[in-house]
Scaffold this motif. Structure first.
Motif, PDB file in Angstrom:
ATOM      1  N   ALA A 109      -3.052   2.307   5.517  1.00  0.00           N
ATOM      2  CA  ALA A 109      -2.747   2.064   4.080  1.00  0.00           C
ATOM      3  C   ALA A 109      -1.538   1.825   3.688  1.00  0.00           C
ATOM      4  CB  ALA A 109      -3.285   3.598   3.447  1.00  0.00           C
ATOM      5  N   ILE A 110      -0.457   2.297   4.249  1.00  0.00           N
ATOM      6  CA  ILE A 110       0.835   2.143   4.037  1.00  0.00           C
ATOM      7  C   ILE A 110       1.106   0.383   4.187  1.00  0.00           C
ATOM      8  CG2 ILE A 110       3.259   2.419   4.537  1.00  0.00           C
ATOM      9  CD1 ILE A 110       2.114   5.387   4.783  1.00  0.00           C
ATOM     10  N   TYR A 111       0.556   0.105   5.448  1.00  0.00           N
ATOM     11  CA  TYR A 111       0.975  -1.170   5.825  1.00  0.00           C
ATOM     12  C   TYR A 111       0.122  -2.324   5.047  1.00  0.00           C
ATOM     13  CZ  TYR A 111       3.218   0.817   9.630  1.00  0.00           C
ATOM     14  OH  TYR A 111       4.104   1.734  10.341  1.00  0.00           O
ATOM     15  N   LEU A 112      -1.148  -1.739   4.518  1.00  0.00           N
ATOM     16  CA  LEU A 112      -1.804  -2.847   3.798  1.00  0.00           C
ATOM     17  C   LEU A 112      -0.946  -2.821   2.348  1.00  0.00           C
ATOM     18  CD1 LEU A 112      -5.548  -1.595   4.407  1.00  0.00           C
ATOM     19  CD2 LEU A 112      -4.182  -4.060   4.946  1.00  0.00           C
ATOM     20  N   ARG A 113      -0.854  -1.981   1.975  1.00  0.00           N
ATOM     21  CA  ARG A 113      -0.036  -1.894   0.379  1.00  0.00           C
ATOM     22  C   ARG A 113       1.419  -2.689   0.420  1.00  0.00           C
ATOM     23  NH1 ARG A 113       0.135   2.190  -3.425  1.00  0.00           N
ATOM     24  NH2 ARG A 113       1.961   0.919  -4.285  1.00  0.00           N
ATOM     25  N   ALA A 114       2.043  -2.539   1.569  1.00  0.00           N
ATOM     26  CA  ALA A 114       3.166  -3.600   1.855  1.00  0.00           C
ATOM     27  C   ALA A 114       2.730  -4.990   2.055  1.00  0.00           C
ATOM     28  CB  ALA A 114       3.883  -2.981   3.034  1.00  0.00           C
ATOM     29  N   LEU A 115       1.793  -5.297   2.609  1.00  0.00           N
ATOM     30  CA  LEU A 115       1.276  -6.480   3.112  1.00  0.00           C
ATOM     31  C   LEU A 115       0.691  -6.964   1.565  1.00  0.00           C
ATOM     32  CD1 LEU A 115       0.720  -8.719   5.115  1.00  0.00           C
ATOM     33  CD2 LEU A 115      -1.430  -7.748   5.643  1.00  0.00           C
ATOM     34  N   ASP A 116       0.049  -6.318   0.931  1.00  0.00           N
ATOM     35  CA  ASP A 116      -0.355  -6.828  -0.373  1.00  0.00           C
ATOM     36  C   ASP A 116       0.714  -6.937  -1.379  1.00  0.00           C
ATOM     37  OD1 ASP A 116      -2.543  -7.624  -2.347  1.00  0.00           O
ATOM     38  OD2 ASP A 116      -2.064  -5.424  -3.159  1.00  0.00           O
ATOM     39  N   ASP A 117       1.777  -6.286  -1.403  1.00  0.00           N
ATOM     40  CA  ASP A 117       3.012  -6.378  -1.963  1.00  0.00           C
ATOM     41  C   ASP A 117       3.783  -7.861  -1.653  1.00  0.00           C
ATOM     42  OD1 ASP A 117       2.890  -4.015  -3.256  1.00  0.00           O
ATOM     43  OD2 ASP A 117       4.432  -3.039  -2.064  1.00  0.00           O
ATOM     44  N   GLU A 118       3.631  -8.257  -0.300  1.00  0.00           N
ATOM     45  CA  GLU A 118       4.386  -9.413   0.089  1.00  0.00           C
ATOM     46  C   GLU A 118       3.156 -10.614  -0.284  1.00  0.00           C
ATOM     47  OE1 GLU A 118       7.206 -10.142   2.122  1.00  0.00           O
ATOM     48  OE2 GLU A 118       7.744  -8.270   1.492  1.00  0.00           O
ATOM     49  N   GLU A 119       2.179 -10.473  -0.051  1.00  0.00           N
ATOM     50  CA  GLU A 119       1.184 -11.672  -0.087  1.00  0.00           C
ATOM     51  C   GLU A 119       0.337 -11.700  -1.205  1.00  0.00           C
ATOM     52  OE1 GLU A 119       1.606 -14.237   2.011  1.00  0.00           O
ATOM     53  OE2 GLU A 119       3.062 -13.045   3.308  1.00  0.00           O
ATOM     54  N   LYS A 120       0.182 -10.805  -2.007  1.00  0.00           N
ATOM     55  CA  LYS A 120      -0.642 -10.546  -3.158  1.00  0.00           C
ATOM     56  C   LYS A 120      -2.206 -10.805  -2.916  1.00  0.00           C
ATOM     57  CE  LYS A 120       3.285 -10.445  -5.553  1.00  0.00           C
ATOM     58  NZ  LYS A 120       3.782  -9.267  -5.224  1.00  0.00           N
ATOM     59  N   MET A 121      -2.408 -10.168  -1.965  1.00  0.00           N
ATOM     60  CA  MET A 121      -3.972 -10.416  -1.214  1.00  0.00           C
ATOM     61  C   MET A 121      -5.025  -9.928  -2.246  1.00  0.00           C
ATOM     62  SD  MET A 121      -3.514  -9.959   2.736  1.00  0.00           S
ATOM     63  CE  MET A 121      -3.018  -8.252   2.400  1.00  0.00           C
ATOM     64  N   THR A 122      -4.813  -8.742  -2.959  1.00  0.00           N
ATOM     65  CA  THR A 122      -5.845  -8.321  -3.881  1.00  0.00           C
ATOM     66  C   THR A 122      -6.106  -9.466  -4.828  1.00  0.00           C
ATOM     67  OG1 THR A 122      -5.370  -6.202  -3.307  1.00  0.00           O
ATOM     68  CG2 THR A 122      -6.476  -6.479  -5.469  1.00  0.00           C
ATOM     69  N   ALA A 123      -4.898  -9.846  -5.469  1.00  0.00           N
ATOM     70  CA  ALA A 123      -5.239 -10.760  -6.707  1.00  0.00           C
ATOM     71  C   ALA A 123      -6.083 -11.900  -6.056  1.00  0.00           C
ATOM     72  CB  ALA A 123      -3.879 -11.316  -7.140  1.00  0.00           C
ATOM     73  N   TRP A 124      -5.724 -12.659  -4.870  1.00  0.00           N
ATOM     74  CA  TRP A 124      -6.372 -13.712  -4.300  1.00  0.00           C
ATOM     75  C   TRP A 124      -7.605 -13.291  -4.020  1.00  0.00           C
ATOM     76  CZ3 TRP A 124      -9.063 -15.185  -0.375  1.00  0.00           C
ATOM     77  CH2 TRP A 124      -9.292 -16.278  -0.074  1.00  0.00           C
TER      78      TRP A 124
END
Length: 157
Positions: free
Chosen positions: A64-79
């Motif tokens: 979960a922590i790494y997914l949050r950081a990855l989402d912060d970096e790559e904006k995957m949720t928005a995509w």
């Protein structure tokens, strides 16, 4: 723009590997113990089920922590919201209604959970069940491990 100092997708894959191994070995191990061991096997059950479940929960929290950081970096949720509408489970809100879980919400629910359990009732469709701390806007989050694995399997590491 600074990037995260760790190999995020590699860490996502490593933690999801632990979760998948736990989730998909549980049924066969339960069957093995039922068929091959009569009586109570307290310490066998401890290392076969309890210890591996603790490792899986720890891996979920790290994931979960790494997914949050990855989402912060790559904006995957928005995509994902704009391009696929993919859901990773469902959350039951405090009023009893349900909503699909977006990728970032999967991370949030795991991070903010007070308790975890598993639902193995559907073959090859395990769910991580997250229960909130008091005074949350949600009652329960059911995270679809297969949907999460399908997404993470597309990440390059």
């Amino acid at each position: 723009m600074a990037t995260f100092p760790l190999p995020l997708t590699q860490l996502v894959h490593e933690n999801l590997s632990v979760v998948m191994t736990f989730a998909f070995s549980r049924g066969p191990l339960e069957q093995l113990i039922e068929e091959k061991f009569e009586g109570e096997w307290k310490y066998l059950r401890k290392f076969v089920f309890d210890i591996s479940e603790k490792h899986a929960i720890k891996a979920c929290v790290e994931l979960a922590i790494y997914l949050r950081a990855l989402d912060d970096e790559e904006k995957m949720t928005a995509w994902l919201r704009e391009n696929s509408g993919r859901a990773f489970g469902r959350v039951t809100c405090s009023d009893g209604s349900t909503e699909p879980l977006a990728l970032r919400e999967v991370a949030n629910k795991i991070i903010h959970a007070a308790n975890f359990s598993w639902n193995f009732s559907t073959e090859n469709k395990p769910f991580l069940i997250c229960m909130p701390r008091d005074n949350q806007r949600w009652r329960q989050a059911d995270i679809d491990i297969v949907a999460l694995a399908a997404f993470c399997g597309q990440l390059i590491s």
